[in-house]
Design an enzyme around this catalytic site. Structure first.
Site, PDB file in Angstrom:
ATOM      1  N   GLY A 129      68.776  96.063  62.638  1.00 40.74           N
ATOM      2  CA  GLY A 129      68.181  95.690  62.316  1.00 40.74           C
ATOM      3  C   GLY A 129      67.108  96.259  61.088  1.00 40.74           C
ATOM      4  O   GLY A 129      66.973  96.559  60.293  1.00 40.74           O
ATOM      5  N   SER A 130      65.865  96.467  61.915  1.00 41.78           N
ATOM      6  CA  SER A 130      65.022  97.322  60.810  1.00 41.78           C
ATOM      7  C   SER A 130      65.330  98.637  61.203  1.00 41.78           C
ATOM      8  O   SER A 130      66.124  99.262  61.701  1.00 41.78           O
ATOM      9  CB  SER A 130      64.020  97.464  61.224  1.00 41.78           C
ATOM     10  OG  SER A 130      63.359  98.255  62.151  1.00 41.78           O
ATOM     11  N   GLY A 187      63.510 100.684  63.406  1.00 43.45           N
ATOM     12  CA  GLY A 187      64.033 100.564  64.683  1.00 43.45           C
ATOM     13  C   GLY A 187      65.065 101.096  65.159  1.00 43.45           C
ATOM     14  O   GLY A 187      64.948 102.318  66.507  1.00 43.45           O
ATOM     15  N   GLY A 188      65.433 101.220  63.481  1.00 40.74           N
ATOM     16  CA  GLY A 188      67.277 102.034  63.956  1.00 40.74           C
ATOM     17  C   GLY A 188      67.274 103.342  64.288  1.00 40.74           C
ATOM     18  O   GLY A 188      67.571 104.267  64.906  1.00 40.74           O
ATOM     19  N   GLU A 213      73.084  99.171  62.631  1.00 39.31           N
ATOM     20  CA  GLU A 213      73.361  98.910  61.105  1.00 39.31           C
ATOM     21  C   GLU A 213      71.591  98.501  60.159  1.00 39.31           C
ATOM     22  O   GLU A 213      70.850  97.416  61.020  1.00 39.31           O
ATOM     23  CB  GLU A 213      73.860  96.720  60.382  1.00 39.31           C
ATOM     24  CG  GLU A 213      74.052  95.846  59.545  1.00 39.31           C
ATOM     25  CD  GLU A 213      73.848  95.218  59.400  1.00 39.31           C
ATOM     26  OE1 GLU A 213      74.618  94.306  59.791  1.00 39.31           O
ATOM     27  OE2 GLU A 213      72.614  95.653  58.806  1.00 39.31           O
ATOM     28  N   CYS A 219      71.294  90.413  55.376  1.00 41.15           N
ATOM     29  CA  CYS A 219      71.295  92.562  55.504  1.00 41.15           C
ATOM     30  C   CYS A 219      72.576  92.527  53.724  1.00 41.15           C
ATOM     31  O   CYS A 219      72.170  94.068  53.678  1.00 41.15           O
ATOM     32  CB  CYS A 219      72.068  93.106  55.930  1.00 41.15           C
ATOM     33  SG  CYS A 219      73.241  91.473  57.225  1.00 41.15           S
ATOM     34  N   GLU A 239      64.062  98.364  50.495  1.00 40.46           N
ATOM     35  CA  GLU A 239      64.700  96.876  49.940  1.00 40.46           C
ATOM     36  C   GLU A 239      62.887  96.333  50.778  1.00 40.46           C
ATOM     37  O   GLU A 239      62.217  96.405  51.162  1.00 40.46           O
ATOM     38  CB  GLU A 239      65.232  97.274  52.278  1.00 40.46           C
ATOM     39  CG  GLU A 239      65.952  95.614  51.914  1.00 40.46           C
ATOM     40  CD  GLU A 239      66.425  95.611  53.499  1.00 40.46           C
ATOM     41  OE1 GLU A 239      65.973  96.467  54.441  1.00 40.46           O
ATOM     42  OE2 GLU A 239      67.652  94.873  53.731  1.00 40.46           O
TER      43      GLU A 239
END
Ligand SMILES: NC(=O)c1ccc[n+]([C@@H]2O[C@H](COP(=O)([O-])OP(=O)(O)OC[C@H]3O[C@@H](n4cnc5c(N)ncnc54)[C@H](O)[C@@H]3O)[C@@H](O)[C@H]2O)c1
Ligand SMILES: O=CCCC(=O)C(=O)O
Length: 513
Positions: free
Chosen positions: A228-229, A232-233, A252, A289, A380
């Site tokens: 995810g983001s 968030g990670g 990831e 991704c 990104e």
């Protein structure tokens, strides 16, 4: 059971309509129950035979395939992704479960090793030493928004954790609750049919971050899988690290996947590469991704052909519905920032949007110096947006590769005559990426044994692993050494008889028997 927490309803991104039914979010007691059931199930599940566990994974695959078109239709309505893509993704999800079943049966992942005792060794005898990998414990998994099947409830993280012998508690992604419910039921049925404890698999809905945070900080949880983001990670990594017993988060998160256009290839095939690049950039509304968000063009000859072909192909590309309103907003905001950047030249845009949450591809160009002077240009923008960096020389490209953050992929578009140009760049690419490609495009990850879908931070939180491919099982294993343990107490795979025929390293020699 129906959660009593905040109800969740899916939104159809193609129409903006809220979808029925609503799904009950988890409350803290639900999180604790799921984790406690997983802990209760752990010792029994991790000691299932190789055959039992493989058959269980295959049953999950069968149950998901049996969901057939109702599954892909619900996933299409909740994600906006085309049905054909989701039919392929359903096959990929079942296929990776079956690949892990084969991996479990093979037994190599156990890394079984035996160093026989040397009682007469001088000056000290060597004891009998045996090693096998065991499962780390219950694993929390966060389904990804952009692959509602292959990276979600029964995705690679779940498949590899279950293959390792870990019960899983999945936090369903709020963007596709109905899809998650269907797949979760398929897994739960396989658990029941296999006669396994119910705690082997649980799934929780949660619209806000409280459920995920409670899951990661629950003491029964011993590892986390996340796609995810970056935000968030990082938040989950922080929560996991702050526990009394810190645990690993295999996240990831973020990658712009540089594509290098080497001089001979650019000269000979600029237009062809430009068209292929545009196809990769716009695939799935750019929500991969592995989306090629950065192009390093080495030299000028053929660059005009590349740019013209890419611009033309983008101009012909249809607007595409993005996964969620939030992802669409983030994309549009990201593109607007790039459009306002004084050093960037707008090369082309995709077709005009005709509906809610539709994105338009965007391609920009910038000189090497300007790119090197502003790290914001390597942020990104999740979607079909990319920047071409004009590099006069290979040294310019090397400087950019040294400057960018860790990546999932770096790609070489090269011909034979580019070999000596590529050679000095390889060491940098190895340090910066988990996968290096030549004359292909990064989107389209193969689920296999030699795949690495990972890379240095911030592509992932731990560059030693992958979330796709059979190597992913290693994230959820840990080695245990048995020293001078009697035969009757040893696990089957380490006993002299080796009843399951597991490959073992005996005194340094691999024995397949
Ligand atoms: N690297 C990738 O493959 C990938 C995939 C999807 C999205 N993204 C990025 O993430 C952005 C948002 O998309 P998304 O909704 O899928 O990702 P997200 O990170 O917002 O959400 C993923 C999951 O994690 C949970 N979560 C997120 N932040 C949390 C926090 N602080 N605490 C607890 N739980 C948390 C969410 O509830 C959800 O279940 C995209 O715009 C894109 O930039 C990256
Ligand atoms: O979005 C993350 C995974 C990308 C992928 O699996 C693919 O490119 O096929």
């Amino acid at each position: 059971m129906a959660g009593e927490g905040q109800a969740i309803k899916a939104v159809n991104p193609a129409t903006g309509d809220t979808m029925e039914p609503s799904f009950g979010g988890a409350v803290p007691a639900d999180v604790e129950k799921a984790c406690a059931l997983a802990a209760e199930a752990f010792d029994r599940y991790r000691e299932t035979s190789l055959e039992q566990r493989a058959a269980f994974l295959e049953k999950i695959a069968d149950n998901i395939e049996a969901l057939a078109e109702p599954l892909t239709e619900r996933a299409h309505a909740e994600s906006g992704l085309p049905v054909a893509r989701l039919q392929g993704e359903r096959g990929r999800t079942a296929g990776q479960l079956r690949l892990f079943a084969k991996t479990v049966r093979d037994g190599h992942w156990l890394d079984a090793r035996i160093d026989p005792a040397l009682p007469d060794r001088e000056p000290l005898p060597r004891p009998d030493l045996r090693l096998r990998n065991i499962a780390v414990g219950p694993v929390a998994i966060f389904g990804a928004s952009n692959f509602p099947l292959a990276f979600s409830v029964a995705g690679g993280d779940t498949a590899s954790a279950l293959a390792a012998g870990c019960p899983v508690v999945v936090k369903a992604h709020p963007a596709h609750p109905g899809t998650s419910e269907l797949v979760g039921s398929a897994i739960a049925k396989a658990v029941e049919d296999a006669g396994l404890p119910e705690g082997v698999f649980s799934m929780l809905h949660g619209a806000d971050h409280a459920t995920g945070t409670a899951l990661v900080t629950n003491p029964h949880i011993k590892a986390v899988g996340f796609t995810g983001s970056r935000g968030g990670g990082l938040a989950l990594m922080k929560a996991a690290a702050s526990r009394p017993e810190p645990i690993p988060v295999f996240a990831e998160m973020s990658s712009i996947n540089p594509v290098l256009l080497l001089p001979e290839a650019l000269k000979a095939r600029g237009a062809e590469i430009g068209k292929g690049f545009a196809g990769s950039l716009t695939m799935g509304a750019g929500q991969f991704c592995t989306n090629p968000g950065l192009v390093l063009a080495l030299g000028e000859e053929g660059l005009d052909a590349f740019v013209s072909a890419a611009k033309e192909a983008l101009g012909e590309s249809a607007p595409a519905t993005m996964l969620t309103p939030a992802i669409h907003t983030a994309y549009d905001e990201g593109v607007a920032k790039l459009e306002a950047h004084s050093a960037l030249e707008l090369i082309g845009r995709g077709g005009e949007s005709t509906g809610p949450h539709q994105s338009r591809a965007a391609l920009f160009a910038v000189d090497h110096e300007a790119f090197m002077n502003d790290d914001a240009l390597q942020a990104e923008v999740f979607g079909s947006s990319s920047i071409i960096v004009r590099c006069r020389t290979a040294e310019d490209a090397a400087q950019v590769l040294e400057r960018v953050e860790g990546q999932l992929t770096i790609t070489l578009q090269m011909d034979e005559g580019d070999t000596e140009t590529a050679r000095p760049l390889l060491p940098i690419m190895e340090r910066r990426a988990g996968r290096i490609l030549a004359n292909a495009f990064p989107t389209g990850v193969e689920v296999s044994h030699a795949m690495v879908h990972g890379g240095p931070f911030p592509a992932t939180s731990d560059s030693r692993t992958t979330s796709v491919g059979t190597l992913a099982i290693r994230r959820f294993l840990r080695p245990v050494c048995y020293q001078s343990i009697s035969e009757s107490l040893l696990p089957e795979v380490l006993r002299d008889a080796n009843a399951e025929g597991v490959p073992r390293l005996v005194d340094g020699d691999m024995k397949i028997n």
